[in-house]
Design a protein around this motif. Sequence first.
Motif, PDB file in Angstrom:
ATOM      1  N   ASN A 170     -12.859  11.543 -36.729  1.00 48.68           N
ATOM      2  CA  ASN A 170     -11.806  11.125 -35.798  1.00 48.68           C
ATOM      3  C   ASN A 170     -12.410  10.589 -34.494  1.00 48.68           C
ATOM      4  OD1 ASN A 170     -10.192  12.093 -37.832  1.00 48.68           O
ATOM      5  ND2 ASN A 170      -9.682  13.975 -36.773  1.00 48.68           N
ATOM      6  N   SER A 171     -13.445   9.761 -34.638  1.00 45.62           N
ATOM      7  CA  SER A 171     -14.150   9.087 -33.541  1.00 45.62           C
ATOM      8  C   SER A 171     -14.934  10.024 -32.636  1.00 45.62           C
ATOM      9  CB  SER A 171     -13.169   8.261 -32.699  1.00 45.62           C
ATOM     10  OG  SER A 171     -12.520   7.306 -33.506  1.00 45.62           O
ATOM     11  N   GLU A 172     -15.208  11.248 -33.082  1.00 47.06           N
ATOM     12  CA  GLU A 172     -15.972  12.202 -32.286  1.00 47.06           C
ATOM     13  C   GLU A 172     -17.206  12.644 -33.061  1.00 47.06           C
ATOM     14  OE1 GLU A 172     -15.185  16.535 -30.334  1.00 47.06           O
ATOM     15  OE2 GLU A 172     -13.526  15.122 -30.366  1.00 47.06           O
ATOM     16  N   MET A 173     -18.379  12.466 -32.444  1.00 48.82           N
ATOM     17  CA  MET A 173     -19.620  12.882 -33.104  1.00 48.82           C
ATOM     18  C   MET A 173     -19.783  14.386 -32.993  1.00 48.82           C
ATOM     19  SD  MET A 173     -22.631  10.157 -32.430  1.00 48.82           S
ATOM     20  CE  MET A 173     -23.669  11.129 -33.505  1.00 48.82           C
ATOM     21  N   MET A 174     -20.259  14.999 -34.076  1.00 48.98           N
ATOM     22  CA  MET A 174     -20.549  16.426 -34.027  1.00 48.98           C
ATOM     23  C   MET A 174     -21.663  16.750 -35.010  1.00 48.98           C
ATOM     24  SD  MET A 174     -17.073  18.001 -35.710  1.00 48.98           S
ATOM     25  CE  MET A 174     -16.003  17.312 -34.480  1.00 48.98           C
ATOM     26  N   GLU A 175     -22.318  17.857 -34.749  1.00 51.03           N
ATOM     27  CA  GLU A 175     -23.384  18.345 -35.608  1.00 51.03           C
ATOM     28  C   GLU A 175     -22.793  19.440 -36.478  1.00 51.03           C
ATOM     29  OE1 GLU A 175     -26.576  18.426 -37.561  1.00 51.03           O
ATOM     30  OE2 GLU A 175     -26.622  17.095 -35.826  1.00 51.03           O
ATOM     31  N   LEU A 176     -22.657  19.160 -37.776  1.00 46.28           N
ATOM     32  CA  LEU A 176     -21.979  20.096 -38.680  1.00 46.28           C
ATOM     33  C   LEU A 176     -22.694  21.432 -38.822  1.00 46.28           C
ATOM     34  CD1 LEU A 176     -20.462  18.502 -41.894  1.00 46.28           C
ATOM     35  CD2 LEU A 176     -19.352  19.892 -40.172  1.00 46.28           C
ATOM     36  N   ILE A 177     -24.013  21.440 -38.795  1.00 43.51           N
ATOM     37  CA  ILE A 177     -24.734  22.697 -39.004  1.00 43.51           C
ATOM     38  C   ILE A 177     -24.394  23.709 -37.915  1.00 43.51           C
ATOM     39  CG2 ILE A 177     -26.881  22.008 -37.832  1.00 43.51           C
ATOM     40  CD1 ILE A 177     -26.667  24.112 -41.049  1.00 43.51           C
ATOM     41  N   THR A 178     -24.211  23.252 -36.686  1.00 45.18           N
ATOM     42  CA  THR A 178     -23.862  24.148 -35.584  1.00 45.18           C
ATOM     43  C   THR A 178     -22.504  24.794 -35.829  1.00 45.18           C
ATOM     44  OG1 THR A 178     -25.078  22.702 -34.089  1.00 45.18           O
ATOM     45  CG2 THR A 178     -23.588  24.285 -33.079  1.00 45.18           C
ATOM     46  N   ILE A 179     -21.536  23.986 -36.240  1.00 42.08           N
ATOM     47  CA  ILE A 179     -20.187  24.488 -36.528  1.00 42.08           C
ATOM     48  C   ILE A 179     -20.219  25.425 -37.729  1.00 42.08           C
ATOM     49  CG2 ILE A 179     -17.889  23.790 -37.316  1.00 42.08           C
ATOM     50  CD1 ILE A 179     -18.455  21.146 -35.663  1.00 42.08           C
ATOM     51  N   THR A 180     -20.946  25.030 -38.772  1.00 44.13           N
ATOM     52  CA  THR A 180     -21.005  25.839 -39.993  1.00 44.13           C
ATOM     53  C   THR A 180     -21.636  27.199 -39.721  1.00 44.13           C
ATOM     54  OG1 THR A 180     -21.134  23.839 -41.344  1.00 44.13           O
ATOM     55  CG2 THR A 180     -21.857  25.880 -42.380  1.00 44.13           C
ATOM     56  N   LEU A 181     -22.746  27.226 -38.988  1.00 43.94           N
ATOM     57  CA  LEU A 181     -23.415  28.490 -38.700  1.00 43.94           C
ATOM     58  C   LEU A 181     -22.594  29.370 -37.751  1.00 43.94           C
ATOM     59  CD1 LEU A 181     -27.121  27.314 -38.346  1.00 43.94           C
ATOM     60  CD2 LEU A 181     -26.086  28.551 -40.261  1.00 43.94           C
ATOM     61  N   SER A 182     -21.901  28.758 -36.798  1.00 45.00           N
ATOM     62  CA  SER A 182     -21.123  29.526 -35.819  1.00 45.00           C
ATOM     63  C   SER A 182     -19.779  29.986 -36.346  1.00 45.00           C
ATOM     64  CB  SER A 182     -20.865  28.673 -34.563  1.00 45.00           C
ATOM     65  OG  SER A 182     -22.069  28.315 -33.963  1.00 45.00           O
ATOM     66  N   HIS A 183     -19.083  29.103 -37.057  1.00 49.60           N
ATOM     67  CA  HIS A 183     -17.692  29.371 -37.428  1.00 49.60           C
ATOM     68  C   HIS A 183     -17.434  29.339 -38.933  1.00 49.60           C
ATOM     69  CE1 HIS A 183     -16.903  28.928 -33.169  1.00 49.60           C
ATOM     70  NE2 HIS A 183     -17.483  27.756 -33.201  1.00 49.60           N
TER      71      HIS A 183
ATOM     72  N   LEU B 279     -13.720   9.673 -41.105  1.00 48.97           N
ATOM     73  CA  LEU B 279     -14.912  10.491 -41.301  1.00 48.97           C
ATOM     74  C   LEU B 279     -16.063   9.573 -41.678  1.00 48.97           C
ATOM     75  CD1 LEU B 279     -16.470  13.174 -41.699  1.00 48.97           C
ATOM     76  CD2 LEU B 279     -15.610  13.199 -44.042  1.00 48.97           C
ATOM     77  N   ARG B 280     -17.165   9.726 -40.966  1.00 51.81           N
ATOM     78  CA  ARG B 280     -18.376   8.974 -41.270  1.00 51.81           C
ATOM     79  C   ARG B 280     -19.521   9.975 -41.382  1.00 51.81           C
ATOM     80  NH1 ARG B 280     -19.520   3.701 -40.974  1.00 51.81           N
ATOM     81  NH2 ARG B 280     -17.577   3.274 -39.887  1.00 51.81           N
ATOM     82  N   ALA B 281     -20.203   9.937 -42.526  1.00 55.18           N
ATOM     83  CA  ALA B 281     -21.332  10.826 -42.771  1.00 55.18           C
ATOM     84  C   ALA B 281     -22.256  10.151 -43.770  1.00 55.18           C
ATOM     85  CB  ALA B 281     -20.845  12.170 -43.322  1.00 55.18           C
ATOM     86  N   GLN B 282     -23.489  10.613 -43.841  1.00 60.38           N
ATOM     87  CA  GLN B 282     -24.426  10.006 -44.793  1.00 60.38           C
ATOM     88  C   GLN B 282     -24.013  10.322 -46.225  1.00 60.38           C
ATOM     89  OE1 GLN B 282     -28.535  10.472 -43.812  1.00 60.38           O
ATOM     90  NE2 GLN B 282     -29.203   9.997 -45.885  1.00 60.38           N
ATOM     91  N   ARG B 283     -23.745  11.605 -46.509  1.00 57.64           N
ATOM     92  CA  ARG B 283     -23.388  12.027 -47.862  1.00 57.64           C
ATOM     93  C   ARG B 283     -22.207  12.988 -47.771  1.00 57.64           C
ATOM     94  NH1 ARG B 283     -28.037  13.624 -49.010  1.00 57.64           N
ATOM     95  NH2 ARG B 283     -28.705  11.751 -50.071  1.00 57.64           N
ATOM     96  N   VAL B 284     -21.169  12.738 -48.579  1.00 56.94           N
ATOM     97  CA  VAL B 284     -19.975  13.581 -48.580  1.00 56.94           C
ATOM     98  C   VAL B 284     -19.725  14.096 -49.990  1.00 56.94           C
ATOM     99  CG1 VAL B 284     -17.474  13.652 -48.201  1.00 56.94           C
ATOM    100  CG2 VAL B 284     -18.919  12.317 -46.656  1.00 56.94           C
ATOM    101  N   TYR B 285     -19.556  15.398 -50.092  1.00 51.03           N
ATOM    102  CA  TYR B 285     -19.141  16.030 -51.340  1.00 51.03           C
ATOM    103  C   TYR B 285     -17.706  16.482 -51.168  1.00 51.03           C
ATOM    104  CZ  TYR B 285     -23.973  16.240 -52.957  1.00 51.03           C
ATOM    105  OH  TYR B 285     -25.237  15.913 -53.373  1.00 51.03           O
ATOM    106  N   ILE B 286     -16.811  15.960 -51.979  1.00 50.91           N
ATOM    107  CA  ILE B 286     -15.417  16.386 -51.948  1.00 50.91           C
ATOM    108  C   ILE B 286     -15.280  17.486 -52.997  1.00 50.91           C
ATOM    109  CG2 ILE B 286     -13.015  15.692 -52.277  1.00 50.91           C
ATOM    110  CD1 ILE B 286     -13.925  12.854 -51.334  1.00 50.91           C
ATOM    111  N   VAL B 287     -15.041  18.688 -52.518  1.00 50.03           N
ATOM    112  CA  VAL B 287     -14.984  19.869 -53.385  1.00 50.03           C
ATOM    113  C   VAL B 287     -13.527  20.117 -53.756  1.00 50.03           C
ATOM    114  CG1 VAL B 287     -15.647  22.284 -53.628  1.00 50.03           C
ATOM    115  CG2 VAL B 287     -16.984  20.778 -52.133  1.00 50.03           C
ATOM    116  N   LYS B 288     -13.250  20.161 -55.047  1.00 55.14           N
ATOM    117  CA  LYS B 288     -11.859  20.273 -55.514  1.00 55.14           C
ATOM    118  C   LYS B 288     -11.339  21.706 -55.536  1.00 55.14           C
ATOM    119  CE  LYS B 288     -12.364  16.175 -58.365  1.00 55.14           C
ATOM    120  NZ  LYS B 288     -12.375  15.640 -59.716  1.00 55.14           N
ATOM    121  N   ASP B 289     -12.243  22.690 -55.594  1.00 54.57           N
ATOM    122  CA  ASP B 289     -11.844  24.085 -55.736  1.00 54.57           C
ATOM    123  C   ASP B 289     -12.201  24.875 -54.474  1.00 54.57           C
ATOM    124  OD1 ASP B 289     -11.066  26.444 -57.476  1.00 54.57           O
ATOM    125  OD2 ASP B 289     -13.139  26.973 -56.957  1.00 54.57           O
ATOM    126  N   MET B 290     -11.229  25.565 -53.897  1.00 60.56           N
ATOM    127  CA  MET B 290     -11.440  26.310 -52.656  1.00 60.56           C
ATOM    128  C   MET B 290     -12.507  27.396 -52.816  1.00 60.56           C
ATOM    129  SD  MET B 290     -10.902  26.879 -49.583  1.00 60.56           S
ATOM    130  CE  MET B 290      -9.789  27.366 -48.330  1.00 60.56           C
TER     131      MET B 290
END
Length: 95
Positions: free
Chosen positions: A21-34, A44-55
């Motif tokens: 949504n036009s905002e840069m962020m570092e995913l690892i920081t969010i993933t490790l924290s939250h 969404l812009r990223a180098q590689r995206v995996y769309i996971v179908k199962d929660m």
Amino acid sequence: MQTKKHPKVVLLKGNGPITVNSEMMELITITLSHGLIGLPLKSLRAQRVYIVKDMERFWDVHKEIKEKPCCFLYSYEKLEEEDLNLIKAEDISFI
């Protein structure tokens, strides 16, 4: 009368930089924290995206796929073609 369509809410986690949504962020920081971040998918812009179908798989997918950088995405609602067009990546995989 046409109703305005709201963006689908997606859950994201992973590693590496993304622009969402036009905002840069570092995913690892969010993933490790939250664990993940949830937000409406407008872009969404990223180098590689995996769309996971199962929660259930989404919660542990980082143990299975250790590639870097990558972004794991889960949506409660089915992603339509117009939603997928909002995702820009060198590689998009459905798992």
